[in-house]
Write a protein that holds these residues in place. Structure first.
Motif, PDB file in Angstrom:
ATOM      1  N   SER A   1     -15.179 -22.825  33.055  1.00 56.24           N
ATOM      2  CA  SER A   1     -16.571 -22.722  33.030  1.00 56.24           C
ATOM      3  C   SER A   1     -17.042 -22.420  34.655  1.00 56.24           C
ATOM      4  O   SER A   1     -18.115 -22.169  34.697  1.00 56.24           O
ATOM      5  CB  SER A   1     -17.120 -23.851  32.301  1.00 56.24           C
ATOM      6  OG  SER A   1     -17.121 -25.158  33.138  1.00 56.24           O
TER       7      SER A   1
ATOM      8  N   TYR B   1     -21.296 -28.011  34.732  1.00 58.82           N
ATOM      9  CA  TYR B   1     -20.299 -27.090  34.315  1.00 58.82           C
ATOM     10  C   TYR B   1     -19.575 -27.546  33.107  1.00 58.82           C
ATOM     11  O   TYR B   1     -19.157 -26.813  32.315  1.00 58.82           O
ATOM     12  CB  TYR B   1     -19.536 -26.462  35.344  1.00 58.82           C
ATOM     13  CG  TYR B   1     -20.458 -25.676  36.169  1.00 58.82           C
ATOM     14  CD1 TYR B   1     -20.966 -24.229  35.917  1.00 58.82           C
ATOM     15  CD2 TYR B   1     -20.673 -26.137  37.619  1.00 58.82           C
ATOM     16  CE1 TYR B   1     -21.698 -23.680  36.856  1.00 58.82           C
ATOM     17  CE2 TYR B   1     -21.450 -25.422  38.440  1.00 58.82           C
ATOM     18  CZ  TYR B   1     -22.140 -24.209  37.940  1.00 58.82           C
ATOM     19  OH  TYR B   1     -22.962 -23.475  38.732  1.00 58.82           O
TER      20      TYR B   1
ATOM     21  N   ASP C   1     -22.614 -28.948  30.645  1.00 55.21           N
ATOM     22  CA  ASP C   1     -23.642 -27.955  30.403  1.00 55.21           C
ATOM     23  C   ASP C   1     -25.017 -28.429  30.673  1.00 55.21           C
ATOM     24  O   ASP C   1     -25.876 -27.954  29.541  1.00 55.21           O
ATOM     25  CB  ASP C   1     -23.271 -27.323  29.105  1.00 55.21           C
ATOM     26  CG  ASP C   1     -24.005 -25.772  29.177  1.00 55.21           C
ATOM     27  OD1 ASP C   1     -24.182 -25.185  30.297  1.00 55.21           O
ATOM     28  OD2 ASP C   1     -24.286 -25.381  28.124  1.00 55.21           O
TER      29      ASP C   1
END
Length: 173
Positions: free
Chosen positions: A98, A129, A132
């Motif tokens: 990510s 990341y 999220d």
């Protein structure tokens, strides 16, 4: 019954409401613990400890709508304490991908680079990341303005890029 109503009942001492809240957020707690501690056993132990700490401190909550943020903050603090005692940084594959780390960098290089970052940078990169979270949610969690979070995030990414460039290769972070 809504979450805020459960929080208000839990603050007043309703154990069933508190247990329902923990059940609601146990997956979020587990993911947070696992992202920091990288061990299923340690993550489960962290959930137990954080549940205990939350139970002890539930009456300190001033705004019911921030319960989740408050709970995650307790978990992050617990995990940071555990990591400090072990003096290591843990990352997982999902976080690596990510972050957009190039295939030229190994997981070990990224771990080394993250180790070179300050605690706040590691924390903000994990929240953004791995979990999220939106900037607003990170700001709530870290109890600071959104603009400050954006600045810290940019600095953390820049520092991570620099650390990775020292190792050589292209960086996609």
């Amino acid at each position: 019954m809504g979450t805020e109503q459960l929080v208000k009942k839990a603050i007043k001492g309703n154990d069933d409401a508190f247990l329902q809240l923990i059940q609601t957020y146990k997956v979020d707690l587990y993911k947070t613990a696992l992202s920091f501690l990288r061990s299923e056993e340690e993550a489960l132990e962290a959930i137990q400890e954080v549940t205990y700490r939350a139970y002890k401190g539930i009456r300190k909550i001033k705004e019911a709508s921030y319960f989740k943020t408050w709970l995650i903050r307790i978990m992050i603090n617990y995990c940071n304490d555990q990591l400090k005692s072990r003096k290591r940084v843990i990352l997982n594959d999902e976080m690596l991908s990510s972050l957009g780390v190039s295939e030229n960098h190994t997981e070990m290089e990224l771990k080394d680079a993250m180790l070179g970052l300050d605690e706040k940078s590691r924390e903000i990169l994990t929240l953004k990341y791995f979990h999220d979270l939106k900037i607003k949610d990170i700001a709530d969690t870290m109890q600071c303005p959104e603009g400050t979070v954006k600045t810290w995030l940019n600095k953390a990414l820049k520092a991570l890029r620099e650390k990775l460039e020292e190792k050589g290769g292209n960086v996609n972070v």
